[in-house]
Write a protein that holds these residues in place. Structure first.
Motif, PDB file in Angstrom:
ATOM      1  N   GLY A  15       0.796  -1.226   0.000  1.00 40.31           N
ATOM      2  CA  GLY A  15       0.000   0.000   0.000  1.00 40.31           C
ATOM      3  C   GLY A  15       0.827   1.274   0.000  1.00 40.31           C
ATOM      4  N   ALA A  58      -2.949  -7.286   0.069  1.00 42.94           N
ATOM      5  CA  ALA A  58      -2.904  -5.818   0.041  1.00 42.94           C
ATOM      6  C   ALA A  58      -3.761  -5.280   1.182  1.00 42.94           C
ATOM      7  CB  ALA A  58      -3.422  -5.299  -1.303  1.00 42.94           C
ATOM      8  N   PRO A  59      -3.580  -3.997   1.536  1.00 38.38           N
ATOM      9  CA  PRO A  59      -4.506  -3.400   2.501  1.00 38.38           C
ATOM     10  C   PRO A  59      -5.913  -3.374   1.893  1.00 38.38           C
ATOM     11  CG  PRO A  59      -2.611  -1.961   2.054  1.00 38.38           C
ATOM     12  CD  PRO A  59      -2.603  -3.029   1.012  1.00 38.38           C
ATOM     13  N   VAL A 461      -2.554   0.066  -6.151  1.00 40.19           N
ATOM     14  CA  VAL A 461      -2.930  -0.293  -4.774  1.00 40.19           C
ATOM     15  C   VAL A 461      -2.651   0.889  -3.836  1.00 40.19           C
ATOM     16  CG1 VAL A 461      -2.327  -1.777  -2.808  1.00 40.19           C
ATOM     17  CG2 VAL A 461      -2.718  -2.791  -5.060  1.00 40.19           C
ATOM     18  N   HIS A 462      -1.529   1.559  -4.032  1.00 39.91           N
ATOM     19  CA  HIS A 462      -1.195   2.746  -3.230  1.00 39.91           C
ATOM     20  C   HIS A 462      -2.301   3.798  -3.316  1.00 39.91           C
ATOM     21  CE1 HIS A 462       1.098   5.926  -1.402  1.00 39.91           C
ATOM     22  NE2 HIS A 462       1.265   6.597  -2.523  1.00 39.91           N
ATOM     23  N   THR A 465      -5.264   2.757  -1.260  1.00 37.00           N
ATOM     24  CA  THR A 465      -5.115   2.381   0.148  1.00 37.00           C
ATOM     25  C   THR A 465      -4.254   3.389   0.940  1.00 37.00           C
ATOM     26  OG1 THR A 465      -3.200   0.967  -0.379  1.00 37.00           O
ATOM     27  CG2 THR A 465      -5.372  -0.082  -0.415  1.00 37.00           C
ATOM     28  N   GLY A 466      -2.932   3.194   0.914  1.00 41.31           N
ATOM     29  CA  GLY A 466      -2.050   4.010   1.750  1.00 41.31           C
ATOM     30  C   GLY A 466      -2.153   5.498   1.461  1.00 41.31           C
ATOM     31  N   GLY A 478      -4.444   1.363   5.862  1.00 38.95           N
ATOM     32  CA  GLY A 478      -4.020   1.520   4.466  1.00 38.95           C
ATOM     33  C   GLY A 478      -2.636   0.998   4.151  1.00 38.95           C
ATOM     34  N   LEU A 479      -1.968   0.385   5.115  1.00 39.34           N
ATOM     35  CA  LEU A 479      -0.669  -0.242   4.844  1.00 39.34           C
ATOM     36  C   LEU A 479      -0.665  -1.634   5.468  1.00 39.34           C
ATOM     37  CD1 LEU A 479       1.883   2.631   5.684  1.00 39.34           C
ATOM     38  CD2 LEU A 479       1.061   1.949   3.406  1.00 39.34           C
TER      39      LEU A 479
END
Ligand SMILES: [Zn+2]
Length: 542
Positions: A15, A58-59, A461-462, A465-466, A478-479
């Motif tokens: 993430g 993944a988150p 994905v980043h 989420t993160g 988110g991570l």
């Protein structure tokens, strides 16, 4: 140490945007407890194991732009919002586009009930007025997924000023500021605005800046459904594309208020607006370089849901029902809609007609509805507006491209470094659905990442989420990292996807194997774990 759960054999896409790596993920007490090197895996024991061989970990996805706060206050919301969990969404940020269920004033709750019909599954008892009361209610009732909340400018303005279309007095402005201040103290993550809707469309930049400053002082963000998303609109009088002027307007508000600005669903509506995408993104970058903390979000479709009221001008918003009931009002509204007649006929799809006897028209475009009702498309639109009490929901098309065709505007926005992903969907059990409710994140990771290689898996994905958790002040979410909430989605990068589209929106996603919310399995082997599972939490500002 004995863990509650260990996810074995998968590849972690954590993430942060960093390259994927092999690790087992151990969970204890609702949190990620450790990332375990595969070489040490034999020494680890847990009450439960999940085999993630060949899968990515993944988150859980974070929908930073939701309207589902209107569905949450009913005990069976998990049943309604199940498609979110099935596609890997574990958290959403509600209260968007200025229209939130809290904070509100008790005296105005009936008025908000009426406007809330667009987004709500059914009417609910208002058990709160402020954000703290809303959070306490949800905690008592239980939550199927995690929820953070924005205070909506529209709900606040309607609370203080009713349907008054004028500017606030100094006293009214202070009353609105007090509501924002209280909401932030109660854990709201920021202030949302909906400038294409009443009453946001009435509010001037000075009013918005005065309120945003209060959110900024508490460390919150400002989100904005802009005044215009098309090159021409009813809001500006200029040859400069209006969507660019709308970005500039809010960037200036953010600069003046010193608040981070999240431009909501940066869409490019209609063919001639697509051509403005490069200039619009350059406008965003210009403000970023000038010190404004600006970012924006997108969903991966060329259609989006909204209210049938969106096409009507500001002067018609108060008393729209009355105008539709008089022949003179009808004529004036017809004249206003005339220039957009072709768009309405070909590119506006009815989602929910409200009246059961009109439900056979749901899913049709207004050109078809016009044939069914033996009217012209504008009269058909006005008829559905009137018959639904102006509460009908529509799915508008030609957003940043068209289905199965030119999508260059959509793709340019999606891959931009300042873009984050979101759904902006209105999901209830009524009417024709928005495909975004079923397939947003699987479509991003399948179609745009694997098939088109528009973004890397890590980057996509980043953004889902993160980056979203950081942007929206969600704390340790988110991570995939020790100490973070155990919100996880475990999927197959080779098969993930969703074929939901505007014609057949209710298609289940492929490739999503397991989803966990705070360490509890809510989807296992691709199947929803069932009703009554309240694994979610209220997330105050982190
Ligand atoms: Zn919006």
């Amino acid at each position: 140490m004995e863990y509650d759960v260990v996810v074995r054999g998968g590849v972690v896409v954590d993430g942060s945007g960093a390259p994927r790596f092999r690790a087992d993920v151990a969970i204890k007490d609702r949190k990620i407890a450790a990332l375990i090197d595969p070489g040490d895996a034999a020494n680890v024991s847990a009450a439960r194991e999940i085999d993630a061989t060949g899968l990515a970990i993944a988150p859980g996805f974070i929908d930073l732009h939701s309207h589902s706060d209107w569905v949450l206050p009913i005990a069976d919301h998990g049943q309604i919002l199940k498609p979110f969990l099935l596609q890997g969404v574990t958290t959403f940020v509600g209260g968007n586009c200025g229209f939130s269920v809290a904070p509100v004033m008790r005296a105005r709750q009936r008025m908000l009930d009426e406007s809330g019909r667009l987004c709500a599954e059914r009417k609910f008892d208002w058990d709160w007025d402020d954000v703290a009361g809303f959070a306490a209610y949800l905690k008592r009732q239980g939550l199927a997924l995690n929820v953070a909340h924005l205070a909506g400018h529209g709900s606040i303005r309607l609370s203080v000023m009713g349907a008054d279309a004028g500017e606030p007095s100094a006293e009214q402005l202070r009353a609105m500021q007090t509501m924002v201040e209280r909401a932030m103290a109660d854990g709201a993550v920021g202030l949302s605005t909906g400038l294409g809707y009443f009453p946001g469309m009435i509010a001037k930049p000075a009013e918005l800046a005065a309120l945003a400053r209060v959110a900024a002082a508490a460390g919150g963000v400002l989100t904005s459904h802009l005044r215009a998303y098309s090159a021409r609109s009813l809001f500006f009088d200029s040859n400069v594309p209006h969507n660019i002027l709308a970005v500039r307007e809010m960037a200036n508000v953010a600069r003046e208020a010193g608040v981070p600005l999240q431009v909501s669903h940066l869409i490019f509506v209609g063919r001639r607006t697509w051509a403005t995408v490069d200039d619009t993104l350059a406008e965003v970058e210009r403000h970023k370089n000038d010190g404004v903390d600006i970012a924006f979000d997108t969903f991966p479709y060329t259609c989006g849901n909204t209210t049938i009221r969106i096409s009507f001008p500001a002067w018609a918003q108060t008393g729209l029902e009355g105008l539709l009931d008089s022949s003179d009002g009808w004529k004036r509204l017809r004249a206003e809609l005339e220039p957009t007649g072709r768009y309405i006929a070909e590119s506006v799809q009815l989602m929910w007609a409200v009246k059961p006897e009109l439900s056979h028209l749901e899913g049709m475009f207004f050109g078809q509805i016009a044939d069914e009702l033996r009217l012209d498309p504008i009269d058909a639109y006005l008829t559905i507006a009137r018959e639904s009490g102006t509460r009908a929901r529509v799915l508008n098309h030609l957003y940043s491209g068209y289905d199965y065709g030119d999508e260059h505007a959509l793709r340019a926005a999606m891959k931009h470094p300042l873009n984050l992903f979101e759904m902006d969907t209105i999901l209830t059990s009524h009417g024709h659905h928005n495909p975004a409710s079923f397939g947003t994140y699987p479509r991003i990771l399948g179609h745009y990442v694997r098939e088109l290689k528009l973004l890397t898996l890590e980057d996509a994905v980043h953004k889902a989420t993160g980056m979203a958790a950081k942007r929206m002040r969600l704390g340790a979410r988110g991570l995939v990292r020790p100490g973070y909430a155990a919100d996880l989605v475990i999927f197959d990068p080779e098969t993930i996807g969703c074929g939901a589209d505007a014609k057949t929106p209710t298609v289940a996603p492929a490739g999503i194997e397991h989803v966990m919310v705070n360490g509890s399995a809510v989807v296992a082997d691709g199947k929803w774990c069932g009703d009554g599972l309240m694994a979610g939490e209220w997330i105050g500002r982190g």
